[in-house]
Write a protein that holds these residues in place. Structure first.
Motif, short mmCIF file in Angstrom:
data_model
loop_
_atom_site.label_atom_id
_atom_site.label_comp_id
_atom_site.label_asym_id
_atom_site.label_seq_id
_atom_site.Cartn_x
_atom_site.Cartn_y
_atom_site.Cartn_z
N TYR A 38 -5.41 1.85 -0.41
CA TYR A 38 -5.48 2.90 0.57
C TYR A 38 -4.58 3.01 1.88
CZ TYR A 38 -7.59 6.65 4.20
OH TYR A 38 -8.05 7.83 4.38
N PRO A 39 -3.84 4.14 2.19
CA PRO A 39 -2.85 3.42 3.24
C PRO A 39 -2.68 3.11 5.04
CG PRO A 39 -2.86 5.94 2.39
CD PRO A 39 -3.82 5.42 1.60
N CYS A 40 -2.68 2.21 5.46
CA CYS A 40 -3.17 2.21 6.84
C CYS A 40 -1.80 1.13 7.30
CB CYS A 40 -4.05 0.81 7.25
SG CYS A 40 -4.07 1.68 8.46
N ARG A 41 -0.41 1.46 7.87
CA ARG A 41 0.13 0.71 8.55
C ARG A 41 -0.11 -0.26 9.01
NH1 ARG A 41 4.64 2.62 5.80
NH2 ARG A 41 4.88 4.62 6.29
N ASN A 42 -1.09 -1.29 9.70
CA ASN A 42 -1.80 -2.19 10.20
C ASN A 42 -3.32 -2.18 10.78
OD1 ASN A 42 -2.24 -1.14 13.49
ND2 ASN A 42 -0.35 -0.91 13.04
N LEU A 43 -3.75 -3.49 11.09
CA LEU A 43 -5.27 -3.21 11.34
C LEU A 43 -5.55 -2.97 12.59
CD1 LEU A 43 -5.77 -7.06 10.01
CD2 LEU A 43 -6.56 -5.28 9.02
N GLU A 51 0.58 -1.43 0.06
CA GLU A 51 0.18 -0.16 -0.06
C GLU A 51 0.49 1.57 0.11
OE1 GLU A 51 -2.24 -0.59 3.64
OE2 GLU A 51 -0.75 -0.11 4.85
N HIS A 52 -0.05 2.40 -0.11
CA HIS A 52 1.32 3.45 -0.64
C HIS A 52 1.17 3.98 0.56
CE1 HIS A 52 2.18 7.52 -2.36
NE2 HIS A 52 2.12 6.31 -3.03
N GLY A 53 3.22 4.50 1.10
CA GLY A 53 3.01 5.49 2.09
C GLY A 53 2.56 6.48 2.60
N LEU A 61 -1.41 -3.15 -3.85
CA LEU A 61 -2.26 -3.99 -4.11
C LEU A 61 -3.69 -3.44 -3.66
CD1 LEU A 61 -0.48 -7.33 -2.29
CD2 LEU A 61 -1.54 -7.15 -4.67
N TYR A 62 -3.05 -3.11 -2.50
CA TYR A 62 -3.99 -1.92 -1.39
C TYR A 62 -4.02 -0.39 -1.67
CZ TYR A 62 -4.18 -7.03 0.41
OH TYR A 62 -4.97 -8.28 0.73
#
Length: 315
Positions: A190-195, A116-118, A187-188
């Motif tokens: 929208y950026p989000c570091r973890n769930l 995912e984007h940073g 792959l995804y």
């Protein structure tokens, strides 16, 4: 699943026009998913919308935009929800990453995909038509360690010293609009570091209450859309970055899980593992992270060794 025929009726073209106006987005995968049609049928429908003056031809970065003619119809269109906007946006191969040249079977490119984007983004579409101008210059890209190491890996694949990465990047201009040979995606979208860090802002932006829901949706819709794009563009090489996501990269590249072979080497006492497969003429290599991690490709020697192996794999 029942698919629509390969021809388009005036009613279908009208429905497609209404959809892209309401969502302020257009992509082949969006029409395919919404109307349950084959990819080639949806591609033809996009061409119909282009001929009718509703969407532009792809720009140098691969994106299509709505035209002013389409924008004039927007005030009369029902408002789209955040979830609908997110799903429309997430269907597009060129969204959620830095883009570049997807290539073609005649002039294949190298695809580099992360998870995912940073950078944080807002998925809500702006009123202005088009994406606006973003700085994709090599000078801007060289600021980031991930991009510098990607350029080193590319140089090694092409048989050049990793130390020549700046010259290589200036010559080839990876991911710069209008340049050829390289594409960058995720792959995804929208950026989000973890769930565990799915914020209220992320909920408002995407319409998904939890990140797990977005991940599940992407595995069901976005990864198959990427795989169909692979079949259409026939990249020379698909590189996935992140060993823990090897199966997801396989699904995005091949459309299904496939067994991946293992190539392991050691640098400074640290094991480096590459996983790879060649399926239906497409080469997938999943590498560990290239900007961090003791077992990642975090040194010039490891990037050179990995690049040389990939070059041999490509023949």
């Amino acid at each position: 699943m029942t698919y629509m025929p390969l021809t388009h009726t005036p009613e279908q073209a009208q429905q497609a026009g209404d959809l892209v106006v309401r969502l302020n987005a257009v992509s082949v995968s969006l029409l395919q998913r919404h109307f349950r049609m084959q990819y080639s049928t949806a591609l033809g429908l996009v061409h119909v919308l282009e001929k009718a003056g509703f969407v532009t031809a792809p720009g140098a970065d691969g994106f299509r935009s709505l035209t002013q003619r389409a924008a004039a119809r927007r005030p009369a269109a029902p408002a789209a929800t955040a979830r609908e906007l997110c799903e429309a946006w997430a269907c597009d191969l060129f969204e959620g990453g830095d883009g570049g040249d997807a290539g073609s079977p005649e002039t294949p490119s190298i695809w580099l995909f992360g998870m995912e984007h940073g950078d944080a983004v807002n998925l809500v579409q702006e009123e202005a038509i088009g994406r606006g101008v973003r700085d994709y210059s090599v000078a801007k890209q060289l600021i980031y360690p991930f991009n510098r190491n990607a350029f080193k890996l590319f140089a090694a694949i092409e048989g050049r010293p990793v130390e020549s990465y700046v010259q290589f990047a200036r010559e080839h201009q990876p991911w710069v609009p209008g340049a050829r040979g390289y594409f960058k995606g995720n792959l995804y979208p929208y950026p989000c570091r973890n769930l565990g860090t799915w914020s209220e802002q992320a909920q408002r932006d995407t319409g998904f209450e939890r990140k797990q829901e977005l991940v599940k949706w992407c595995r069901e819709h976005r990864l198959p859309a990427i795989a169909q794009a692979v079949q259409l563009h026939k990249p020379r090489l698909f590189i996935g970055v992140g060993s823990m996501m090897a199966d997801e990269f396989a699904q995005a590249c091949f459309g299904r899980s496939v067994p991946l072979a293992l190539h392991e080497f050691t640098v400074n006492g640290r094991s480096k593992k590459l996983r790879y497969a060649v399926h239906n003429g497409t080469v997938l290599v999943v590498v560990p992270h290239i900007s961090s991690g003791s077992n990642g490709l975090n040194s010039d020697e490891s990037l050179h060794t990995a690049g040389s192996f990939i070059a041999d794999l490509l023949g």
